[in-house]
Design an enzyme around this catalytic site. Structure first.
Site, PDB file in Angstrom:
ATOM      1  N   HIS A 127      -2.031  -8.056 -18.802  1.00 10.66           N
ATOM      2  CA  HIS A 127      -2.843  -8.380 -17.627  1.00 10.66           C
ATOM      3  C   HIS A 127      -3.255  -9.850 -17.565  1.00 10.66           C
ATOM      4  O   HIS A 127      -3.520 -10.487 -18.576  1.00 10.66           O
ATOM      5  CB  HIS A 127      -4.101  -7.510 -17.612  1.00 10.66           C
ATOM      6  CG  HIS A 127      -4.968  -7.711 -18.823  1.00 10.66           C
ATOM      7  ND1 HIS A 127      -5.926  -8.683 -18.910  1.00 10.66           N
ATOM      8  CD2 HIS A 127      -4.979  -7.050 -20.004  1.00 10.66           C
ATOM      9  CE1 HIS A 127      -6.518  -8.631 -20.072  1.00 10.66           C
ATOM     10  NE2 HIS A 127      -5.963  -7.650 -20.770  1.00 10.66           N
ATOM     11  N   HIS A 136      11.924 -17.822 -20.076  1.00  9.41           N
ATOM     12  CA  HIS A 136      12.711 -16.692 -20.572  1.00  9.41           C
ATOM     13  C   HIS A 136      11.879 -15.970 -21.629  1.00  9.41           C
ATOM     14  O   HIS A 136      11.581 -16.544 -22.683  1.00  9.41           O
ATOM     15  CB  HIS A 136      14.027 -17.190 -21.173  1.00  9.41           C
ATOM     16  CG  HIS A 136      14.952 -16.086 -21.594  1.00  9.41           C
ATOM     17  ND1 HIS A 136      16.276 -16.313 -21.863  1.00  9.41           N
ATOM     18  CD2 HIS A 136      14.763 -14.760 -21.797  1.00  9.41           C
ATOM     19  CE1 HIS A 136      16.855 -15.177 -22.219  1.00  9.41           C
ATOM     20  NE2 HIS A 136      15.951 -14.219 -22.185  1.00  9.41           N
TER      21      HIS A 136
END
Length: 202
Positions: A127, A136
């Site tokens: 979150h 990446h």
């Protein structure tokens, strides 16, 4: 079914093609490459890049962050994003253009992911994380809540970033590392706890 072209004929293109086909909205019609070494991949023809293809829907299948950025700057078409059906993306999160989210990943609540990012198999982004463009996140990496990650960073396979940390631009986090402190731009870190082993050119 809509058509899409793929830029890059390296190993990453296999996973991207299969992901797109599994979702059923687009069909890959060609693979572009500046220096083609093969004629086709998974029955998709590989052709030499030409500017005549610039205005079409494209996904960039290059795993390395800097080349992916360079390619994105020379293309002018649309860049859909693709998320595997086995992955979970919370409704309050946002994913930018040209991204791929591979199987069994979790993108938690209120996450913002920039453009042209890769979230690889079994990765977790918790979150309130903020991930910039061209990042990446490798296989089985775990990014805790409130983390921010700068442009072009690679989060290595199986690595963990602890909560609320700030990771700079173009950082390389080695596989299996546990990041416990903020990391400055261009650093290469590795270990548990992760330590800076060198800096790379911007």
């Amino acid at each position: 079914m809509k058509e899409i072209q793929i830029y890059g004929s390296g190993g990453h293109s296999y996973a991207v093609i299969e992901l797109i086909r599994s979702l059923g909205e687009y069909t890959p019609v060609r693979i572009l490459d500046d220096n083609p070494k093969v004629k086709s991949i998974l029955n998709v023809p590989v052709v030499l890049y030409s500017k005549k293809y610039n205005t079409e829907a494209t996904i960039i299948s290059i795993g390395a962050n800097k080349p992916r950025k360079l390619v994105s700057e020379k293309l002018n078409g649309t860049f859909p994003s693709f998320t595997h059906t086995s992955s979970v993306v919370y409704p309050s999160s946002r994913i930018g253009k040209g991204c791929v989210v591979f199987p069994n990943s979790v993108i938690d609540a209120d996450v913002i992911i920039g453009d042209f990012c890769i979230i690889n198999n079994n990765a977790t982004v918790s979150h309130n994380a903020r991930i910039s463009n061209f990042v990446h996140v490798a296989i089985q990496a775990s990014i805790a809540g409130g983390v921010s990650i700068g442009e072009g960073t690679i989060v290595g396979a199986g690595s963990v970033i602890l909560p609320e940390l700030k990771i700079g631009k173009w950082v390389t986090i080695g596989a299996g590392s546990v990041v416990t402190k903020n990391i400055p731009d261009n650093a290469v870190v590795y270990g548990n706890p992760a330590k800076i082993i060198k800096f790379q050119n911007e």
